[in-house]
Design a protein around this motif. Structure first.
Motif, short mmCIF file in Angstrom:
data_model
loop_
_atom_site.label_atom_id
_atom_site.label_comp_id
_atom_site.label_asym_id
_atom_site.label_seq_id
_atom_site.Cartn_x
_atom_site.Cartn_y
_atom_site.Cartn_z
N SER A 255 0.57 -0.78 -0.21
CA SER A 255 -0.56 0.09 0.28
C SER A 255 1.04 1.19 0.15
O SER A 255 0.39 2.67 -0.05
N LEU A 256 2.44 1.14 0.50
CA LEU A 256 3.04 2.32 -0.48
C LEU A 256 3.06 2.97 -1.67
O LEU A 256 2.79 2.49 -2.40
N ASN A 257 2.68 3.92 -1.54
CA ASN A 257 2.28 5.12 -3.00
C ASN A 257 3.64 5.18 -4.04
O ASN A 257 5.04 5.38 -3.69
N PRO A 258 4.02 3.81 -5.03
CA PRO A 258 5.21 4.62 -5.66
C PRO A 258 5.56 5.82 -6.39
O PRO A 258 6.98 6.02 -6.71
N VAL A 259 4.82 6.43 -6.32
CA VAL A 259 5.38 7.99 -6.89
C VAL A 259 6.12 9.20 -5.85
O VAL A 259 6.56 9.64 -6.87
N TYR A 260 5.77 8.34 -4.25
CA TYR A 260 6.38 9.49 -3.40
C TYR A 260 7.07 8.74 -2.32
O TYR A 260 6.91 7.64 -2.76
N LYS A 261 8.05 9.64 -2.19
CA LYS A 261 8.95 9.26 -1.26
C LYS A 261 8.59 8.46 -0.39
O LYS A 261 7.17 9.23 0.59
N VAL A 262 9.41 7.19 0.43
CA VAL A 262 8.25 7.46 1.79
C VAL A 262 8.06 8.28 2.76
O VAL A 262 7.50 8.31 3.72
N GLY A 263 9.32 8.48 3.22
CA GLY A 263 9.68 9.93 4.37
C GLY A 263 7.71 10.84 4.24
O GLY A 263 6.85 10.98 5.38
N LYS A 264 7.65 11.16 2.89
CA LYS A 264 6.10 12.17 2.72
C LYS A 264 5.23 11.58 3.13
O LYS A 264 4.07 12.18 3.88
N GLN A 265 5.42 10.11 2.95
CA GLN A 265 4.18 9.29 2.68
C GLN A 265 3.82 9.11 4.89
O GLN A 265 2.34 9.11 5.17
N ILE A 266 5.13 9.02 4.87
CA ILE A 266 4.87 8.76 7.13
C ILE A 266 3.95 9.88 7.41
O ILE A 266 3.60 10.55 8.33
N ILE A 267 4.79 11.71 7.08
CA ILE A 267 4.34 13.05 7.66
C ILE A 267 2.92 13.56 6.97
O ILE A 267 2.60 14.29 7.46
N GLU A 268 3.39 12.33 5.67
CA GLU A 268 1.78 14.03 5.71
C GLU A 268 0.61 13.67 6.57
O GLU A 268 0.07 14.62 7.15
N PRO A 269 -0.18 12.41 6.54
CA PRO A 269 -1.06 12.10 7.92
C PRO A 269 -0.75 13.12 9.08
O PRO A 269 -1.54 13.37 9.51
N MET A 270 0.34 12.80 9.70
CA MET A 270 0.55 14.10 10.51
C MET A 270 0.51 15.41 10.14
O MET A 270 0.00 16.21 10.87
N ALA B 124 9.15 11.07 12.48
CA ALA B 124 9.10 10.52 11.43
C ALA B 124 10.75 9.26 11.33
O ALA B 124 11.27 8.10 11.41
N GLU B 125 12.04 9.99 11.87
CA GLU B 125 12.72 9.68 12.00
C GLU B 125 12.77 8.73 13.43
O GLU B 125 13.33 8.27 13.30
N GLN B 126 12.12 9.44 14.32
CA GLN B 126 11.74 8.61 15.47
C GLN B 126 11.75 7.41 15.15
O GLN B 126 12.18 5.89 15.79
N LEU B 127 10.78 7.29 14.31
CA LEU B 127 9.64 5.92 13.86
C LEU B 127 10.93 5.23 13.24
O LEU B 127 10.71 3.76 13.16
N PHE B 128 11.09 5.27 12.60
CA PHE B 128 11.87 4.23 11.69
C PHE B 128 13.10 3.92 12.78
O PHE B 128 13.43 2.97 12.42
N GLU B 129 13.51 4.78 13.08
CA GLU B 129 14.73 4.16 14.64
C GLU B 129 13.71 2.82 15.07
O GLU B 129 15.11 2.31 15.25
N SER C 20 1.73 2.88 10.75
CA SER C 20 1.00 2.83 11.56
C SER C 20 1.37 3.34 12.31
O SER C 20 -0.32 3.36 13.37
N LEU C 21 1.78 3.56 13.47
CA LEU C 21 2.15 4.47 14.51
C LEU C 21 2.58 5.59 14.25
O LEU C 21 1.82 6.54 15.85
N ALA C 22 2.29 6.87 12.71
CA ALA C 22 2.13 7.73 13.76
C ALA C 22 1.44 9.18 13.89
O ALA C 22 2.01 10.18 14.24
#
Ligand code: ATP
Ligand code: MG
Length: 331
Positions: A101-116, A131-136, A165-167
């Motif tokens: 379900s990750l969108n291939p068109v956007y960078k992963v980071g963008k997809q994580i911060i957008e909903p926040m 997002a950086e903390q969640l990645f860690e 999903s935790l964002a």
């Protein structure tokens, strides 16, 4: 008030030549901070139950009885649109196929911060920090936030989805075997970290798994599902140390080690019942070492215990059966 209250939930699938009762009269509750392990063999109805909770059943599936109450609201009466609004923020779902379900068109980071930024009005730099903390937390390097999904391996995508999903600090995370693409050790590490995070804000989780050792390590409550029914439910310490249902007793023999290769959980001989046929008596009777005539008759009554219940026709003889089963007292 419980966060999630399933009241006598039944779910059926329509088949071309009849119907299949995938979930049969399921009741359980989840409070803030609870981590519920939902265990059972393949085909016992775990994913169907989850889909029923979040209103995502396929078109041939429907809730035939009962209610899903979340935060005092009946979810199975909500429209698709109202339900969609609850996703991510209130209930967040991680499934086996979620990595697609990750969108291939956007960078992963963008997809994580957008909903926040959208839901929580979090300033962009703060969202990026989170997002950086969640990645860690899920074991990805923060530089990877600048990559596109195709630059990720399957396991990395899965980790990114868990981070996503935790964002929004969801009240309830439902994870349907979220970490099967990851090895057992990594799996337990990630689960432990998710747990720590949930602890910080009293979030809850339903964790669907074949692996009862993960439940023993991670969960506060456990629901053991067999042939569409939760045959035993209660606090992890109670259920795993002192199982009441013969099926739960049998799971002990198949307890996989967290070290080494992943093994199939269930080693009890035989196969589960065909859910498209009517089941009379106990659904575990065919495989139960303690089966008697009365197990094959009528409906098996529910026996309530502290914070839980189980369904066994020989409930009164439980201590004797346990002795015969010779279950070690430590799990
Ligand atoms: P697994 O551990 O393999 O993921 P599960 O416990 O999640 O299994 P479900 O996928 O919920 O099990 O399936 C429960 C029962 O419902 C099975 O008998 C399955 O064949 C049936 N089933 C699932 N989806 C459908 C569908 N769309 N139409 C008809 N029957 C279905
Ligand atoms: Mg499933």
């Amino acid at each position: 008030m419980a966060l999630l209250d399933l009241k006598n939930l039944s779910i059926e699938y329509k088949l071309s030549d009849g119907k299949l009762k995938a979930v049969d009269d399921v009741s359980l509750t989840i409070d803030n901070g609870d981590i519920l392990g939902l265990v059972g063999e393949s085909g016992c109805g775990k994913s169907t139950l989850i889909k029923g909770i979040i209103n995502l059943l396929p078109s041939n599936g429907k809730v035939t009885e009962g209610e899903v109450v979340f935060n005092d609201e009946v979810l199975n009466k909500l429209s698709v649109e109202d339900m969609r609004k609850k996703r991510w923020k209130e209930i967040s779902l991680i499934t086996q196929s979620a990595m697609n379900s990750l969108n291939p068109v956007y960078k992963v980071g963008k997809q994580i911060i957008e909903p926040m930024i959208e839901h929580d009005k979090t300033p962009k730099d703060e969202a990026m920090k989170k997002a950086e903390q969640l990645f860690e937390l899920v074991g990805l390097e923060k530089g990877r936030l600048q990559d596109y999904p195709h630059q990720y391996s399957g396991g990395m995508k899965q980790r990114a989805i868990i981070a996503m999903s935790l964002a929004l600090d969801p009240k309830l995370i439902i994870a349907d075997e979220p970490t099967t693409a990851l090895d057992v050790i990594v799996q337990s590490q990630i689960l432990e970290r998710i747990n720590m995070l949930l602890n910080q804000y009293d979030g809850s989780m339903i964790l669907v798994t074949h692996d009862i050792s993960v439940v023993a390590q991670t969960c506060t409550k456990v629901a053991v599902m067999y042939g569409g029914k939760i045959i035993e439910y209660g606090d992890v310490n109670q259920v795993l140390k002192r199982p009441n249902h013969p099926y739960t007793m049998g799971l002990k023999n198949a307890f996989p080690s967290l070290v080494g290769d992943k093994k199939e959980l269930i080693s009890i001989e035989g196969t589960p019942p065909d859910l498209s046929k009517e089941i009379i008596g106990c659904r575990f009777a065919e495989r139960c070492p303690f089966v008697q005539g009365k197990c094959r008759k009528g409906e098996i009554k529910k026996t309530s215990v502290k914070n839980g219940y189980f369904y066994c026709a020989r409930a009164e003889e439980r201590d004797e059966l346990m002795k015969q089963a010779d279950i070690p007292s430590t799990w």
